[in-house]
Design a protein around this motif. Structure first.
Motif, short mmCIF file in Angstrom:
data_model
loop_
_atom_site.label_atom_id
_atom_site.label_comp_id
_atom_site.label_asym_id
_atom_site.label_seq_id
_atom_site.Cartn_x
_atom_site.Cartn_y
_atom_site.Cartn_z
N THR A 112 13.86 12.95 -4.12
CA THR A 112 12.48 13.33 -4.43
C THR A 112 11.65 12.88 -3.12
N VAL A 113 11.02 13.87 -2.48
CA VAL A 113 10.13 13.73 -1.23
C VAL A 113 8.87 13.64 -1.36
N LEU A 114 8.31 12.67 -0.79
CA LEU A 114 6.92 12.35 -0.81
C LEU A 114 6.19 12.52 0.87
N PHE A 115 5.84 13.83 0.74
CA PHE A 115 5.41 14.19 2.30
C PHE A 115 4.16 13.77 2.62
N ALA A 116 3.78 13.18 4.00
CA ALA A 116 2.21 13.19 4.05
C ALA A 116 2.30 13.46 5.50
N GLN A 117 1.57 14.37 6.09
CA GLN A 117 1.07 14.68 7.30
C GLN A 117 0.92 13.19 8.19
N VAL A 118 0.93 13.24 9.53
CA VAL A 118 0.70 12.30 10.38
C VAL A 118 -0.75 11.96 10.43
N ASP A 119 -1.58 12.81 10.20
CA ASP A 119 -2.92 12.33 10.01
C ASP A 119 -3.51 11.82 8.60
N THR A 120 -2.52 11.39 7.99
CA THR A 120 -2.93 10.82 6.46
C THR A 120 -3.10 9.32 6.71
N VAL A 121 -4.19 8.71 6.18
CA VAL A 121 -4.34 7.54 6.31
C VAL A 121 -4.01 6.70 4.90
N TRP A 122 -3.04 5.99 4.70
CA TRP A 122 -2.93 5.34 3.52
C TRP A 122 -3.78 3.97 3.19
N LEU A 123 -4.42 4.20 1.91
CA LEU A 123 -5.33 3.00 1.90
C LEU A 123 -4.76 2.27 0.64
N ALA A 124 -4.09 2.43 -0.35
CA ALA A 124 -4.00 1.90 -1.70
C ALA A 124 -2.48 1.51 -1.83
N PRO A 125 -2.19 0.07 -2.31
CA PRO A 125 -0.87 -0.13 -2.57
C PRO A 125 -0.46 0.57 -3.89
N ARG A 126 0.89 0.67 -4.01
CA ARG A 126 1.60 1.23 -5.10
C ARG A 126 1.31 2.83 -5.19
N THR A 127 0.99 3.44 -4.22
CA THR A 127 0.65 4.77 -4.15
C THR A 127 1.81 5.57 -4.41
N ARG A 128 2.90 5.34 -4.09
CA ARG A 128 4.15 5.91 -4.29
C ARG A 128 4.46 5.67 -6.02
N GLU A 129 4.64 4.33 -6.46
CA GLU A 129 4.50 4.24 -7.88
C GLU A 129 3.74 5.07 -8.81
N TYR A 130 2.42 5.00 -8.30
CA TYR A 130 1.31 5.97 -8.99
C TYR A 130 1.75 7.47 -9.09
N LEU A 131 2.27 8.17 -8.00
CA LEU A 131 2.65 9.24 -7.99
C LEU A 131 3.88 9.66 -8.84
N ARG A 132 4.88 8.76 -8.99
CA ARG A 132 6.08 8.55 -9.40
C ARG A 132 5.72 8.75 -11.06
N THR A 133 4.81 8.06 -11.28
CA THR A 133 4.37 7.91 -12.85
C THR A 133 4.00 9.18 -13.51
N PHE A 134 3.29 10.03 -12.43
CA PHE A 134 2.73 11.33 -12.87
C PHE A 134 4.07 12.32 -12.97
N LEU A 135 5.01 12.03 -12.25
CA LEU A 135 6.31 12.81 -12.45
C LEU A 135 7.20 12.27 -13.87
N ASN A 136 7.00 11.20 -13.97
CA ASN A 136 7.90 10.60 -15.02
C ASN A 136 7.33 10.82 -16.61
N ILE A 137 6.06 11.14 -16.52
CA ILE A 137 5.52 11.02 -17.89
C ILE A 137 5.80 12.58 -18.18
N ARG A 138 5.81 13.62 -17.27
CA ARG A 138 5.85 15.07 -17.61
C ARG A 138 7.01 15.78 -16.94
N LEU A 139 8.04 15.52 -17.60
CA LEU A 139 9.34 16.19 -16.86
C LEU A 139 9.10 17.59 -16.21
#
Length: 293
Positions: A112-139
């Motif tokens: 499962t690929v989480l792609f972000a362009q190089v001009d993305t600025v990450w701001l909050a911890p657990r962003t990956r888990e947050y996005l995975r939760t959206f995938l997990n709750i709706r297959l």
């Protein structure tokens, strides 16, 4: 598809997150400063595993000198087999010309690929888990894209998470096909992916594609122009700055305290890379040593 050297798969496996999720970006030497800002902002959210796919040897060497060799992979021509010649390494290709093809390859590794362009600025911890939760709750959801506009008419292909499903492999194959047969030479691979997305059913009741709200995942228009998150006291997970004027982007990020790297340090690495490339020593990524054979 060409085989992948064991050293390359070792790097990928070493940076996998739970549920075989991989955070990636694609970079070239011209965007090295934004790449390091991407890395530094990501590390500040407590993420230390990621892969940077390098479009050119100079970018790969830069990351190596900066200590990111375990997280960097030089994209070799066999990986790009079947794409137009302009996308081949060393021919002036832009990272946006190859992102769909690289991501498609990763999907075939059941990643499962989480792609972000190089001009993305990450701001909050657990962003990956947050996005995975959206995938997990709706297959039924196979991919989630950032919104390009407030009215949700367009999706932004510069930030998304995608499952390794057959439907998503076909979507990226369509994007590659459209890119290969595009009418306008100036059209980018990302525009080809946008066209391919338009062929997908988007009714929320049965669509495989979902979108992220612009409050928590704003683009440059939402964050810097309309200031939507700030006006409502929302702390975004990321800010994607691709719509900013390239000549002003760096200064805008500095003005908003979103620039985290030392410019002098980057210039020092520039000098080290230049010296190493001018030396007679041949620098070869071990992950690619046997791929050209």
């Amino acid at each position: 598809m060409p085989s992948v050297p064991e050293a390359m798969t070792d790097k990928i496996n070493a940076n996998l997150q739970p549920q075989r999720t991989l955070i990636i970006t694609i970079a070239d030497y011209d965007n090295r400063e934004y790449t390091y800002n991407w890395v530094e902002s990501l590390k500040r959210t407590n993420e230390t595993r990621f892969i940077i796919f390098c479009m050119d040897e100079k970018m790969h060497q830069h990351l190596k000198h900066a200590g990111y060799e375990p997280q960097s992979i030089l994209i070799s021509n066999p990986w790009l087999h079947g794409l137009p010649k302009k996308t081949q390494q060393g021919s002036g290709a832009h990272w946006s010309d190859v992102s769909s093809f690289v991501i498609q390859r990763l999907l075939y590794f059941d990643i499962t690929v989480l792609f972000a362009q190089v001009d993305t600025v990450w701001l909050a911890p657990r962003t990956r888990e947050y996005l995975r939760t959206f995938l997990n709750i709706r297959l039924e959801t196979h991919a989630i894209f950032q919104e390009a506009q407030v009215d949700k008419v367009y999706l932004n292909t510069g930030f998304f998470i995608m499952r390794p499903t057959e439907a998503m492999k076909r979507l990226l194959a369509d994007a590659v096909y459209i890119q290969n047969h595009r009418v306008k030479e100036q059209e980018s691979e990302q525009e080809a992916l946008s066209v391919a997305l338009q062929h997908m059913p988007m009714d929320i009741r049965y669509s495989k594609i979902s979108s992220l709200d612009v409050m928590h995942f704003p683009n440059a228009h939402s964050y810097f122009t309309h200031r939507l998150p700030q006006s409502r006291g929302v702390q975004p997970y990321i800010v994607h700055t691709s719509y900013l004027d390239p000549d002003k982007k760096k200064e805008i990020l500095k003005d908003h305290d979103l620039w985290y790297i030392d410019d002098a340090y980057c210039r020092e690495i520039d000098n080290q890379v230049q010296q190493s490339l001018e030396s007679p020593t041949i620098h070869t990524d071990p992950a690619l040593a046997n791929e050209e054979n």
